[in-house]
Enzyme design. Structure first.
Site, short mmCIF file in Angstrom:
data_model
loop_
_atom_site.label_atom_id
_atom_site.label_comp_id
_atom_site.label_asym_id
_atom_site.label_seq_id
_atom_site.Cartn_x
_atom_site.Cartn_y
_atom_site.Cartn_z
N HIS A 122 0.85 -1.20 0.00
CA HIS A 122 0.00 0.00 0.00
C HIS A 122 0.88 1.24 0.00
CE1 HIS A 122 -3.81 -2.11 0.65
NE2 HIS A 122 -3.14 -2.89 1.48
N LYS A 171 17.88 -2.92 4.62
CA LYS A 171 18.96 -2.55 3.71
C LYS A 171 19.73 -3.80 3.31
CE LYS A 171 19.58 2.10 5.60
NZ LYS A 171 20.52 3.06 6.21
N ARG A 185 21.55 -4.60 11.81
CA ARG A 185 22.89 -4.01 11.66
C ARG A 185 23.93 -5.12 11.74
NH1 ARG A 185 20.04 -0.34 14.84
NH2 ARG A 185 20.01 1.81 14.05
#
Length: 240
Positions: A122, A171, A185
């Protein structure tokens, strides 16, 4: 049950029935699936959409109370793809949802309740319109995704890397890296010079592996009877 009370012959025929169910009901739903798939409960693997392909020796540990779900729902009416390599392990509760493309390399291990998606599904400001933010996801070879981790759109995870349990990966992760946390991380590096034993090693001699598992069943189930199994099912007692 604390013990498998089935006689060997009964377990053998139940395994044959499971393989028949898999070939008859589940395998036709894939666009392609390689040799020797092992699927613990074919009825709890749920596919929706087309372009879902799996390589050789996949191992899907599905359970009736925690289904594996593979979904392709194309962005703006286009095609979406899920492509899974050889020797991959997928655990209960895993959901893989593609609006564009999700590619999983060879010998990957995906732990229970992992969610991998290449879309937000969305828009951030117009939440009535689906597929607003979509980007392909790629897992390299021998990637290990820990329990209940989430891999988000646009992420690429390099070979041999590990995603810690409960992590949210927003990421890309380089090869030979351990990440954890929300957002994930880097917490450790993997030495690329050390010998890496992957799931492929389990199938170097598939016939021998099958024979070893059969011998183990014969040993563990030795002495079991049909009457004893029925008694444990209908009238369980302490120690069963």
């Amino acid at each position: 049950m604390r013990k498998d009370h089935r006689p060997y012959w009964l377990k053998h025929w139940q395994l044959r029935l499971r393989k028949w169910r898999m070939r008859h009901f589940l395998v036709p739903q894939f666009d392609a699936i390689g040799c020797e798939p092992e699927i613990m409960d074919p009825g709890s693997v749920r596919l929706f959409g087309k372009n879902i392909r799996v390589g050789n020796y996949p191992h899907l540990i599905s359970t009736p109370d925690n289904c594996i779900r593979l979904t392709t729902l194309g962005h703006r009416g286009g095609d979406a793809y899920i492509t899974i390599g050889d020797y991959v392990l997928i655990s209960p509760g895993v959901r893989i949802s593609a609006a564009e493309s999700i590619t999983i390399g060879d010998a990957c291990m995906i732990a229970a309740n992992v969610y991998i998606s290449d879309s937000d599904w969305h828009g951030l400001y117009n939440r009535t319109r689906p597929f607003r933010c979509t980007a392909p996801v790629t897992l390299g070879d021998n990637v290990w995704i820990g329990d209940s981790a989430i891999v988000c759109k646009g992420v690429s995870i390099g070979d041999n890397s590990v995603i810690g349990a409960g992590s949210v990966v927003t990421k890309s992760v380089p090869p030979n890296t351990v990440v954890a946390g929300n957002p994930a991380r880097e917490i450790k590096s993997i030495n690329p010079r050390r010998r890496m034993i992957t799931r492929e090693a389990l199938f170097a001699d598939a016939f021998r592996q099958t024979r070893n598992m059969d011998d183990l069943d014969r040993m563990l189930l030795e002495g079991n009877s049909l009457f004893g199994w029925l008694r444990s099912v209908l009238f369980p007692r302490s120690g069963d």
